[in-house]
Design a protein around this motif. Structure first.
Motif, PDB file in Angstrom:
ATOM      1  N   UNK A   1     -15.758   1.534  17.950  1.00 25.26           N
ATOM      2  CA  UNK A   1     -16.860   0.338  16.933  1.00 25.26           C
ATOM      3  C   UNK A   1     -15.536  -0.707  16.695  1.00 25.26           C
ATOM      4  N   UNK A   2     -15.446  -1.709  17.026  1.00 25.44           N
ATOM      5  CA  UNK A   2     -14.402  -2.638  16.487  1.00 25.44           C
ATOM      6  C   UNK A   2     -15.463  -3.070  14.976  1.00 25.44           C
ATOM      7  N   UNK A   3     -14.349  -4.105  14.731  1.00 29.48           N
ATOM      8  CA  UNK A   3     -14.508  -4.689  13.363  1.00 29.48           C
ATOM      9  C   UNK A   3     -16.214  -4.845  13.032  1.00 29.48           C
TER      10      UNK A   3
ATOM     11  N   UNK B   1     -18.660  -5.038  15.722  1.00 22.91           N
ATOM     12  CA  UNK B   1     -19.760  -3.686  15.369  1.00 22.91           C
ATOM     13  C   UNK B   1     -19.873  -3.290  14.496  1.00 22.91           C
ATOM     14  N   UNK B   2     -18.711  -3.312  12.893  1.00 19.34           N
ATOM     15  CA  UNK B   2     -18.847  -2.244  12.151  1.00 19.34           C
ATOM     16  C   UNK B   2     -20.022  -3.249  11.243  1.00 19.34           C
ATOM     17  N   UNK B   3     -19.285  -4.429  11.269  1.00 22.86           N
ATOM     18  CA  UNK B   3     -20.344  -5.560  10.729  1.00 22.86           C
ATOM     19  C   UNK B   3     -21.680  -5.477  10.485  1.00 22.86           C
ATOM     20  N   UNK B   4     -21.585  -5.628  11.863  1.00 19.80           N
ATOM     21  CA  UNK B   4     -23.168  -5.626  12.152  1.00 19.80           C
ATOM     22  C   UNK B   4     -24.273  -4.433  11.870  1.00 19.80           C
ATOM     23  N   UNK B   5     -23.653  -3.441  12.061  1.00 19.98           N
ATOM     24  CA  UNK B   5     -24.214  -2.552  11.064  1.00 19.98           C
ATOM     25  C   UNK B   5     -24.494  -1.860   9.948  1.00 19.98           C
TER      26      UNK B   5
ATOM     27  N   UNK C   1     -20.297   5.905  10.127  1.00 17.20           N
ATOM     28  CA  UNK C   1     -18.599   5.650  11.211  1.00 17.20           C
ATOM     29  C   UNK C   1     -18.722   4.601  10.978  1.00 17.20           C
ATOM     30  N   UNK C   2     -19.874   3.455  10.594  1.00 14.54           N
ATOM     31  CA  UNK C   2     -18.917   2.150  10.260  1.00 14.54           C
ATOM     32  C   UNK C   2     -18.175   1.784   9.231  1.00 14.54           C
ATOM     33  N   UNK C   3     -18.991   3.122   8.304  1.00 16.70           N
ATOM     34  CA  UNK C   3     -18.651   2.766   6.831  1.00 16.70           C
ATOM     35  C   UNK C   3     -16.468   3.680   6.634  1.00 16.70           C
ATOM     36  N   UNK C   4     -16.657   4.672   7.715  1.00 18.67           N
ATOM     37  CA  UNK C   4     -15.144   5.214   7.853  1.00 18.67           C
ATOM     38  C   UNK C   4     -14.353   4.333   9.113  1.00 18.67           C
ATOM     39  N   UNK C   5     -15.288   3.009   9.660  1.00 19.23           N
ATOM     40  CA  UNK C   5     -14.170   1.714  10.015  1.00 19.23           C
ATOM     41  C   UNK C   5     -13.494   0.639   9.199  1.00 19.23           C
ATOM     42  N   UNK C   6     -14.509   0.928   8.148  1.00 15.61           N
ATOM     43  CA  UNK C   6     -14.576  -0.023   6.731  1.00 15.61           C
ATOM     44  C   UNK C   6     -13.324   0.279   5.972  1.00 15.61           C
ATOM     45  N   UNK C   7     -13.091   1.440   5.766  1.00 23.32           N
ATOM     46  CA  UNK C   7     -12.209   2.715   4.782  1.00 23.32           C
ATOM     47  C   UNK C   7     -10.953   1.975   5.490  1.00 23.32           C
ATOM     48  N   UNK C   8     -10.708   1.731   7.096  1.00 21.13           N
ATOM     49  CA  UNK C   8      -9.334   1.167   7.725  1.00 21.13           C
ATOM     50  C   UNK C   8      -8.824   0.019   7.685  1.00 21.13           C
TER      51      UNK C   8
ATOM     52  N   UNK D   1     -13.496  -5.499   1.663  1.00 20.58           N
ATOM     53  CA  UNK D   1     -13.855  -6.114   0.550  1.00 20.58           C
ATOM     54  C   UNK D   1     -15.477  -7.259   1.148  1.00 20.58           C
ATOM     55  N   UNK D   2     -15.653  -6.797   2.129  1.00 20.45           N
ATOM     56  CA  UNK D   2     -17.234  -7.985   2.719  1.00 20.45           C
ATOM     57  C   UNK D   2     -17.866  -6.721   2.156  1.00 20.45           C
ATOM     58  N   UNK D   3     -18.301  -5.613   2.537  1.00 21.86           N
ATOM     59  CA  UNK D   3     -18.771  -4.396   2.257  1.00 21.86           C
ATOM     60  C   UNK D   3     -19.367  -4.283   0.954  1.00 21.86           C
TER      61      UNK D   3
END
Length: 208
Positions: free
Chosen positions: A1-3, A5-9, A26-33, A39-41
């Motif tokens: 998952x890229x940024x 895709x994570x943002x869209x979810x 999975x998207x939340x885990x990506x946001x942690x990295x 910051x957007x989330x």
């Protein structure tokens, strides 16, 4: 998952309702990295929480749960009509407030607008869906009345993505969609994102 895709979810993320969903995890885990995505989330969640908090301030009739369970038509007395108007005003006011949260995001990145898509999903009464997570056949009568009264209407697609539905030039499509409340339909329209809200300008409605 890229940024991307994570943002869209995460645009659809509603805490704590979605915390157990593997796709959101999975998207939340990506946001942690990703500090920028994190910051957007934070801003996105703050905006959603503000809207939800305002809508929760609206007091429904005491016997509303029983009427929903019995799937009977809900009578809307004068006071309840006033509450519905207030809910719509609060929703719009909170949406306008959300613009402030999104200004920096708009400056950093432009979003493609007007992509034509066709989606299949359940027609939602957005006020009850956002405030109380209500949807489905058991909520059909209430959703139909809310949509007819002019409250925001949306669609939840098969993959869980939710769009706010509008007509041409932002005109409401409530009259056309009220009878489809809580039913599955196919809608063709132009997709856009405004102030963090995914929208679909309806061009065609087909019963599924």
């Amino acid at each position: 998952m890229n940024t991307r895709e994570a943002k869209e979810i995460l645009q659809l993320y509603r805490r704590p309702v979605d915390d157990a969903d593997p796709q959101f995890r999975e998207a939340l885990t990506h946001a942690q990295r990703d500090p920028e995505l994190a910051e957007w989330l934070q801003e996105q969640t703050r905006c959603y929480d503000a809207i939800r908090a305002k809508l929760r301030e609206v007091e429904p009739p005491i016997d509303l749960p029983q009427k929903i369970i019995r799937t009977r038509p809900i009578p809307f007395a004068r006071k309840w009509n006033e509450i519905l108007k207030l809910a719509a005003a609060i929703f719009l006011s909170a949406s306008i407030t959300a613009i402030g949260f999104k200004l920096s995001e708009h400056k950093r990145r432009s979003i493609p607008q007007g992509q034509e898509i066709t989606v299949k999903g359940e027609v939602l009464d957005m006020t009850c869906y956002i405030a109380y997570n209500l949807s489905g056949p058991e909520h059909a009568s209430c959703a139909r009345d809310c949509i007819r009264s002019g409250l925001p209407v949306g669609i939840k697609t098969e993959n869980g993505k939710v769009y706010l539905l509008t007509g041409n030039a932002g005109k409401p499509v409530n009259t056309e969609l009220a009878d489809y409340a809580a039913k599955v339909v196919i809608i063709k329209g132009k997709k856009s994102i405004r102030d963090g809200f995914a929208q679909l300008q309806v061009e065609e409605i087909r019963k599924f």
